[in-house]
Design a protein around this motif. Structure first.
Motif, PDB file in Angstrom:
ATOM      1  N   GLY A   1       0.887  -1.201  -0.047  1.00  0.00           N
ATOM      2  CA  GLY A   1       0.042   0.287  -0.283  1.00  0.00           C
ATOM      3  C   GLY A   1       0.899   1.224   0.161  1.00  0.00           C
ATOM      4  N   VAL A   2       1.670   1.145  -0.735  1.00  0.00           N
ATOM      5  CA  VAL A   2       3.132   2.597  -0.899  1.00  0.00           C
ATOM      6  C   VAL A   2       2.089   3.865  -1.684  1.00  0.00           C
ATOM      7  CG1 VAL A   2       4.924   3.276  -1.582  1.00  0.00           C
ATOM      8  CG2 VAL A   2       4.862   0.798  -1.046  1.00  0.00           C
ATOM      9  N   GLY A   3       1.255   3.534  -2.627  1.00  0.00           N
ATOM     10  CA  GLY A   3       0.337   4.594  -2.748  1.00  0.00           C
ATOM     11  C   GLY A   3       1.347   5.380  -3.376  1.00  0.00           C
ATOM     12  N   ASP A   4       2.748   5.643  -4.288  1.00  0.00           N
ATOM     13  CA  ASP A   4       2.894   6.546  -5.210  1.00  0.00           C
ATOM     14  C   ASP A   4       2.870   6.385  -6.383  1.00  0.00           C
ATOM     15  OD1 ASP A   4       4.229   4.347  -5.035  1.00  0.00           O
ATOM     16  OD2 ASP A   4       6.245   5.422  -5.028  1.00  0.00           O
ATOM     17  N   TYR A   5       2.196   5.101  -6.769  1.00  0.00           N
ATOM     18  CA  TYR A   5       1.451   4.887  -8.176  1.00  0.00           C
ATOM     19  C   TYR A   5       0.045   4.257  -8.223  1.00  0.00           C
ATOM     20  CZ  TYR A   5       6.312   5.741 -10.284  1.00  0.00           C
ATOM     21  OH  TYR A   5       7.394   6.798 -10.891  1.00  0.00           O
ATOM     22  N   THR A   6      -0.332   4.931  -8.907  1.00  0.00           N
ATOM     23  CA  THR A   6      -2.221   3.794  -8.673  1.00  0.00           C
ATOM     24  C   THR A   6      -2.354   3.951 -10.857  1.00  0.00           C
ATOM     25  OG1 THR A   6      -4.241   4.021  -8.209  1.00  0.00           O
ATOM     26  CG2 THR A   6      -3.239   5.994  -9.027  1.00  0.00           C
ATOM     27  N   ALA A   7      -3.775   2.632 -10.479  1.00  0.00           N
ATOM     28  CA  ALA A   7      -4.402   2.599 -11.689  1.00  0.00           C
ATOM     29  C   ALA A   7      -5.375   4.187 -12.036  1.00  0.00           C
ATOM     30  CB  ALA A   7      -4.548   1.736 -11.598  1.00  0.00           C
ATOM     31  N   ASN A   8      -5.040   4.455 -12.940  1.00  0.00           N
ATOM     32  CA  ASN A   8      -6.062   5.752 -13.408  1.00  0.00           C
ATOM     33  C   ASN A   8      -7.731   5.324 -13.575  1.00  0.00           C
ATOM     34  OD1 ASN A   8      -6.039   4.686 -15.744  1.00  0.00           O
ATOM     35  ND2 ASN A   8      -4.862   6.422 -16.464  1.00  0.00           N
ATOM     36  N   GLN A   9      -8.074   3.622 -14.124  1.00  0.00           N
ATOM     37  CA  GLN A   9      -9.071   3.106 -14.273  1.00  0.00           C
ATOM     38  C   GLN A   9     -10.269   2.401 -13.152  1.00  0.00           C
ATOM     39  OE1 GLN A   9      -9.067   1.485 -18.390  1.00  0.00           O
ATOM     40  NE2 GLN A   9      -7.272   3.554 -19.244  1.00  0.00           N
ATOM     41  N   PRO A  10     -10.946   2.353 -13.321  1.00  0.00           N
ATOM     42  CA  PRO A  10     -11.614   1.717 -12.568  1.00  0.00           C
ATOM     43  C   PRO A  10     -11.486   0.148 -12.516  1.00  0.00           C
ATOM     44  CG  PRO A  10     -13.526   3.392 -12.785  1.00  0.00           C
ATOM     45  CD  PRO A  10     -11.777   3.631 -13.744  1.00  0.00           C
ATOM     46  N   GLY A  11     -11.332  -0.086 -13.601  1.00  0.00           N
ATOM     47  CA  GLY A  11     -11.432  -1.489 -13.916  1.00  0.00           C
ATOM     48  C   GLY A  11     -10.137  -1.484 -13.348  1.00  0.00           C
ATOM     49  N   TRP A  12      -8.708  -1.481 -13.286  1.00  0.00           N
ATOM     50  CA  TRP A  12      -7.116  -1.607 -12.900  1.00  0.00           C
ATOM     51  C   TRP A  12      -7.078  -1.269 -11.512  1.00  0.00           C
ATOM     52  CZ3 TRP A  12      -4.590  -4.884 -16.088  1.00  0.00           C
ATOM     53  CH2 TRP A  12      -5.383  -5.225 -17.235  1.00  0.00           C
ATOM     54  N   ARG A  13      -8.187  -0.153 -11.027  1.00  0.00           N
ATOM     55  CA  ARG A  13      -7.381  -0.823 -10.075  1.00  0.00           C
ATOM     56  C   ARG A  13      -8.303  -1.590  -8.752  1.00  0.00           C
ATOM     57  NH1 ARG A  13     -10.244   5.056 -10.180  1.00  0.00           N
ATOM     58  NH2 ARG A  13      -8.765   6.860 -10.547  1.00  0.00           N
ATOM     59  N   LEU A  14      -9.757  -1.984  -9.012  1.00  0.00           N
ATOM     60  CA  LEU A  14     -10.324  -3.251  -8.949  1.00  0.00           C
ATOM     61  C   LEU A  14      -9.047  -4.737  -8.792  1.00  0.00           C
ATOM     62  CD1 LEU A  14     -12.871  -4.733  -7.703  1.00  0.00           C
ATOM     63  CD2 LEU A  14     -13.447  -5.160  -9.835  1.00  0.00           C
ATOM     64  N   LEU A  15      -8.655  -4.577  -9.926  1.00  0.00           N
ATOM     65  CA  LEU A  15      -7.424  -5.964 -10.266  1.00  0.00           C
ATOM     66  C   LEU A  15      -6.327  -5.394  -9.450  1.00  0.00           C
ATOM     67  CD1 LEU A  15      -7.499  -6.714 -14.273  1.00  0.00           C
ATOM     68  CD2 LEU A  15      -8.359  -7.954 -12.619  1.00  0.00           C
ATOM     69  N   ALA A  16      -6.071  -4.311  -9.237  1.00  0.00           N
ATOM     70  CA  ALA A  16      -4.588  -3.426  -8.091  1.00  0.00           C
ATOM     71  C   ALA A  16      -4.942  -4.463  -6.991  1.00  0.00           C
ATOM     72  CB  ALA A  16      -4.288  -2.258  -8.103  1.00  0.00           C
ATOM     73  N   ALA A  17      -6.367  -4.222  -6.445  1.00  0.00           N
ATOM     74  CA  ALA A  17      -6.765  -5.571  -5.433  1.00  0.00           C
ATOM     75  C   ALA A  17      -7.098  -6.461  -5.182  1.00  0.00           C
ATOM     76  CB  ALA A  17      -8.394  -4.707  -4.670  1.00  0.00           C
ATOM     77  N   VAL A  18      -7.486  -7.425  -6.455  1.00  0.00           N
ATOM     78  CA  VAL A  18      -7.878  -8.635  -6.534  1.00  0.00           C
ATOM     79  C   VAL A  18      -5.547  -9.044  -6.332  1.00  0.00           C
ATOM     80  CG1 VAL A  18      -7.968 -10.863  -7.795  1.00  0.00           C
ATOM     81  CG2 VAL A  18      -9.506  -8.092  -7.796  1.00  0.00           C
ATOM     82  N   ALA A  19      -4.666  -8.301  -6.726  1.00  0.00           N
ATOM     83  CA  ALA A  19      -3.484  -8.632  -6.949  1.00  0.00           C
ATOM     84  C   ALA A  19      -3.434  -8.780  -4.998  1.00  0.00           C
ATOM     85  CB  ALA A  19      -2.830  -7.398  -7.521  1.00  0.00           C
ATOM     86  N   GLY A  20      -3.253  -7.688  -4.731  1.00  0.00           N
ATOM     87  CA  GLY A  20      -3.099  -7.789  -2.904  1.00  0.00           C
ATOM     88  C   GLY A  20      -3.952  -9.261  -2.592  1.00  0.00           C
ATOM     89  N   PHE A  21      -4.968  -9.267  -3.017  1.00  0.00           N
ATOM     90  CA  PHE A  21      -5.337 -11.033  -2.243  1.00  0.00           C
ATOM     91  C   PHE A  21      -4.761 -12.001  -3.293  1.00  0.00           C
ATOM     92  CE2 PHE A  21      -8.453 -14.218  -3.190  1.00  0.00           C
ATOM     93  CZ  PHE A  21      -9.063 -14.793  -1.674  1.00  0.00           C
ATOM     94  N   THR A  22      -4.479 -12.208  -4.293  1.00  0.00           N
ATOM     95  CA  THR A  22      -3.254 -13.224  -4.252  1.00  0.00           C
ATOM     96  C   THR A  22      -2.400 -12.938  -3.820  1.00  0.00           C
ATOM     97  OG1 THR A  22      -2.866 -11.818  -5.821  1.00  0.00           O
ATOM     98  CG2 THR A  22      -4.712 -13.192  -6.325  1.00  0.00           C
ATOM     99  N   GLY A  23      -1.385 -11.661  -3.434  1.00  0.00           N
ATOM    100  CA  GLY A  23      -1.122 -11.936  -3.158  1.00  0.00           C
ATOM    101  C   GLY A  23      -0.828 -12.666  -1.644  1.00  0.00           C
ATOM    102  N   PHE A  24      -1.633 -12.290  -0.542  1.00  0.00           N
ATOM    103  CA  PHE A  24      -1.624 -12.770   0.865  1.00  0.00           C
ATOM    104  C   PHE A  24      -2.373 -14.421   0.777  1.00  0.00           C
ATOM    105  CE2 PHE A  24      -4.828 -12.935   3.903  1.00  0.00           C
ATOM    106  CZ  PHE A  24      -4.474 -12.688   4.636  1.00  0.00           C
ATOM    107  N   LEU A  25      -3.069 -14.700  -0.119  1.00  0.00           N
ATOM    108  CA  LEU A  25      -3.531 -16.173  -0.637  1.00  0.00           C
ATOM    109  C   LEU A  25      -1.845 -16.835  -0.606  1.00  0.00           C
ATOM    110  CD1 LEU A  25      -5.131 -18.063  -0.453  1.00  0.00           C
ATOM    111  CD2 LEU A  25      -5.350 -17.452  -3.069  1.00  0.00           C
ATOM    112  N   LEU A  26      -1.276 -16.133  -1.784  1.00  0.00           N
ATOM    113  CA  LEU A  26      -0.243 -16.691  -1.955  1.00  0.00           C
ATOM    114  C   LEU A  26       0.841 -17.358  -0.334  1.00  0.00           C
ATOM    115  CD1 LEU A  26       1.314 -18.424  -4.168  1.00  0.00           C
ATOM    116  CD2 LEU A  26       2.146 -16.474  -4.460  1.00  0.00           C
ATOM    117  N   ILE A  27       0.996 -16.151  -0.141  1.00  0.00           N
ATOM    118  CA  ILE A  27       2.458 -16.382   1.152  1.00  0.00           C
ATOM    119  C   ILE A  27       1.557 -16.872   2.416  1.00  0.00           C
ATOM    120  CG2 ILE A  27       2.698 -14.637   3.202  1.00  0.00           C
ATOM    121  CD1 ILE A  27       3.255 -12.243   1.066  1.00  0.00           C
TER     122      ILE A  27
END
Length: 335
Positions: free
Chosen positions: A119-145
């Motif tokens: 959650g550094v936040g200095d870069y972000t996705a500028n489209q709602p769908g890709w913001r949602l996928l960024a959240a999904v990426a976080g979920f997959t990372g947490f699941l994998l760890i």
């Protein structure tokens, strides 16, 4: 066109890693996932080729730590790479302050902190769908760890059980003839010895199931012959062969104690052969010599009938020898 290829390749890579991790960590009947089985098998063959079999204290004793580290690292890096390809192809990652489009390395950085849920936040996705996928990426990372940590702890517990089985067998005897000789009290096989056999059948069956759930267990070289499960199982099976065919019929322990051990060993050998990267080895080992047992006063069966029984067990003994050789050890022999 290139962006579409990057997105598709990234999605395939993310799905492949997640499926492989889920199969490897949660499946108890199919062994490791396709990616993990190939990576660990290839690395083990390389390690085994570089180091001699049967010697204690070789660098092979670090193989378990190395293979588990490589497995977890491969999952994390490939998941990161998959999400990086997805976000690079999207072109939707921007600097959250200036709104300027992120370069390739900045996008990889964004994918990394998204999957690591930093959650550094200095870069972000500028489209709602890709913001949602960024959240999904976080979920997959947490699941994998979470899966990786759980898997590592489970394998450690399985290694401990495997070593405990080997030490139990070694306490009965360092080789098959010694196991049988120590069980003989001068008149018959002691009830305590028979009880050990009853206990060992369940221990071998448990370790076999653990090999099915965690095939990497076969590559966790112990560094000590007395703690090597593959060698211990071979020792135990040879002792059961002697008890069931080499000892005189009227002196043998009850078949209800010997047969379950042999069945458990069969399950162990089949599981390891089906889930591990085994290379061809020589034929069945020589028949176990019974001279030491005769000297210990153990009544023996006719030598011809024992030789016939050994020949009938050729395929089974060859399969066990293959398991032992591929685990980095040599066949247990007297002397």
């Amino acid at each position: 066109m290139l962006a579409a290829v990057e997105i598709i390749a990234g999605a395939v890579l993310v799905v492949l890693v997640l499926v492989d991790a889920l199969v490897t960590t949660l499946s108890v009947s199919t062994g490791a996932g396709p990616l993990t089985s190939r990576v660990t098998g290839a690395l083990w063959r390389l390690l085994r080729w570089r180091h001699p079999r049967g010697r204690e204290g070789t660098p092979l004793r670090f193989s378990g730590v190395l293979l588990l580290t490589v497995t977890a690292s491969t999952w994390v890096l490939l998941l990161w790479a998959g999400w990086s390809l997805l976000f690079v192809g999207s072109g939707a990652v921007v600097n959250s302050t200036t709104g300027r489009a992120a370069g390739v390395l900045d996008t990889v950085y964004f994918a990394g902190f998204s999957t690591a849920t930093l959650g550094v936040g200095d870069y972000t996705a500028n489209q709602p769908g890709w913001r949602l996928l960024a959240a999904v990426a976080g979920f997959t990372g947490f699941l994998l760890i979470t899966l990786a940590v759980t898997y590592l702890l489970s394998v450690v517990q399985a290694v401990v059980a495997s070593r405990a089985l080997a030490m139990h067998v070694f306490a009965l005897g360092a080789h098959p003839q010694e196991v049988v000789a120590r069980g003989w009290n001068g008149e018959r096989f002691s009830s305590a010895f028979v009880q050990h056999l009853v206990s060992l059948s369940s221990e071998v069956a448990q370790v076999a199931e653990q090999h099915l759930a965690y095939p990497v267990l076969h590559y966790c070289h112990t560094g000590k012959a007395a703690a090597a499960a593959s060698r211990a199982v071979a020792t135990l099976d040879e002792a059961m062969l002697i008890l069931s065919a080499g000892v005189a019929a009227d002196a043998r322990p009850d078949g209800s104690a010997v047969a379950p051990v042999r069945e458990a060993v069969s399950g162990y050998a089949q599981t390891v052969a089906a889930t591990s990267a085994l290379v061809p080895t020589p034929d069945a080992p020589d028949a176990p010599a019974l001279t030491a047992l005769a000297e210990a006063g153990v009544p023996l069966a006719d030598s011809r009938s024992f030789e016939q029984a050994v020949r009938a067990e050729a395929d089974r003994r060859a399969g066990l020898r293959r398991v032992v050789d591929n685990s980095g050890w040599t066949w247990p022999r007297a002397g």
